[in-house]
Design an enzyme around this catalytic site. Structure first.
Site, PDB file in Angstrom:
ATOM      1  N   GLU A 110      -9.822  -5.422  -5.009  1.00 45.50           N
ATOM      2  CA  GLU A 110      -9.446  -4.197  -4.297  1.00 45.50           C
ATOM      3  C   GLU A 110      -9.539  -2.962  -5.173  1.00 45.50           C
ATOM      4  O   GLU A 110      -9.294  -3.000  -6.377  1.00 45.50           O
ATOM      5  CB  GLU A 110      -8.066  -4.322  -3.672  1.00 45.50           C
ATOM      6  CG  GLU A 110      -6.908  -4.666  -4.575  1.00 45.50           C
ATOM      7  CD  GLU A 110      -5.596  -4.628  -3.776  1.00 45.50           C
ATOM      8  OE1 GLU A 110      -5.275  -3.545  -3.240  1.00 45.50           O
ATOM      9  OE2 GLU A 110      -4.913  -5.650  -3.713  1.00 45.50           O
ATOM     10  N   SER A 168       0.833  -1.207   0.000  1.00 44.41           N
ATOM     11  CA  SER A 168       0.000   0.000   0.000  1.00 44.41           C
ATOM     12  C   SER A 168       0.868   1.257   0.000  1.00 44.41           C
ATOM     13  O   SER A 168       1.670   1.456  -0.915  1.00 44.41           O
ATOM     14  CB  SER A 168      -0.964  -0.051   1.184  1.00 44.41           C
ATOM     15  OG  SER A 168      -2.001   0.883   1.046  1.00 44.41           O
ATOM     16  N   HIS A 228      -7.224  -6.011  -0.315  1.00 45.70           N
ATOM     17  CA  HIS A 228      -6.058  -5.150  -0.135  1.00 45.70           C
ATOM     18  C   HIS A 228      -5.080  -5.742   0.882  1.00 45.70           C
ATOM     19  O   HIS A 228      -5.454  -6.075   2.004  1.00 45.70           O
ATOM     20  CB  HIS A 228      -6.532  -3.768   0.326  1.00 45.70           C
ATOM     21  CG  HIS A 228      -5.458  -2.731   0.361  1.00 45.70           C
ATOM     22  ND1 HIS A 228      -4.837  -2.271  -0.778  1.00 45.70           N
ATOM     23  CD2 HIS A 228      -4.892  -2.055   1.390  1.00 45.70           C
ATOM     24  CE1 HIS A 228      -3.946  -1.363  -0.452  1.00 45.70           C
ATOM     25  NE2 HIS A 228      -3.953  -1.214   0.864  1.00 45.70           N
TER      26      HIS A 228
END
Length: 301
Positions: free
Chosen positions: A244, A149, A274
């Site tokens: 996601e 991320s 995610h």
């Protein structure tokens, strides 16, 4: 590009979804941080992993080593959490098992978080960690840089800063569900919104507003590395789930890397959410993703 779907057990990912949605979404930075630490550490580190705290140049970090791994090769890992949440605790199981899969020691760092510390504090901390490793005698071609991320964003930005300074780069990069576009122009932010239990546009807007200082454009390559010149970057593995909202952040990055003649492998994991390797202890697809990352890394180190 690889679309990985063998041996998929939907009951496992549904269990993780239930974990993530079992409580109301937290409000405020303290609650969000506590919640991510809680759900990320449901499964503890394996008994055979040795962890060791380290502090260098005012920055805290954590070494990990699995049996039989090479201490002279290092995964430098940056946790996710939108630059505002996430910690050594929330991602400990993920990074330690990644080290096992890659056959190397890991160094995860506790970089400064927004809104208390906005950009570029996180970049400065990443460079501090890089300098520490090289001072410790770890050659750049024996270092893998990676993260999930926002940690994937930071990984790319570290490589860009090193390249701009004319310095040697990590041997390869590992990106899981990378957040590469803080201007939020990806199509899957809308098309995947209903099935993503973690990432939604309004949430990302809050994170970006906390991280990006006033007057800095969100399409700045040091904010959104999707728009950076990636030429000269080392080989990159990108792993992303099909369920996601940041899917298009990953697929567009793979295209940009290919246009820049960077060797890139894109894996899209069906039904995965995610940063799903965080829950690898209870999720076989998370373990297989880490194994795939280990195979990729071993090709280069």
């Amino acid at each position: 590009m690889s679309n990985v779907d063998e041996h998929l057990d939907l009951s496992e990912i549904n269990t993780v979804r239930q974990l993530l949605t079992s409580k109301p979404r937290p409000v405020g930075w303290d609650e969000r941080r506590a919640r991510l630490d809680e759900v990320g550490s449901v499964w503890p580190v394996a008994d055979d992993i040795r962890c060791e705290d380290v502090v260098f140049d005012g920055l805290a970090g954590e070494w990990s080593l699995a049996p039989g791994c090479d201490r002279d090769k290092v995964l430098l890992f940056f946790h996710g959490g939108g630059y505002c949440s996430g910690s050594l605790k929330s991602h400990r199981r993920m990074v330690t098992e990644a080290g096992r899969a890659m056959g190397m020691r890991t160094l995860a760092i506790d970089y400064r978080r927004a809104p208390e510390h906005a950009f570029p504090a996180q970049h400065e901390d990443a460079l501090t960690a890089w300098r520490f490793l090289t001072r410790e005698g770890i050659a750049p071609d024996r270092i893998v840089a990676g993260g999930d991320s926002a940690g994937g964003n930071l990984t790319l930005c570290l490589a860009g800063r090193l390249r701009a300074a004319g310095e040697r780069l990590p041997r390869c990069l590992w990106l899981v569900s990378p957040w590469t576009d803080l201007s939020m122009s990806g199509a899957t932010l809308s098309s995947k919104d209903a099935i993503d239990p973690v990432i939604h546009r309004a949430y990302l807007e809050e994170l970006a507003a906390a991280y990006v200082p006033h007057g800095v454009g969100r399409r700045d390559p040091l904010i959104s590395p999707l728009f950076a010149d990636l030429s000269g970057f080392p080989p990159v593995l990108i792993q992303v789930g099909s369920a996601e909202a940041l899917l298009s952040d990953a697929t567009r990055l793979a295209e940009a890397a290919g246009v820049a003649d960077v060797k890139v492998r894109l894996e899209i994991w069906p039904h995965m959410i995610h940063a799903w390797p965080v829950w690898n202890a209870g999720l076989s697809a998370g373990r297989r993703a880490l194994h795939s990352a280990g195979t990729f890394v071993r090709e280069y180190l």
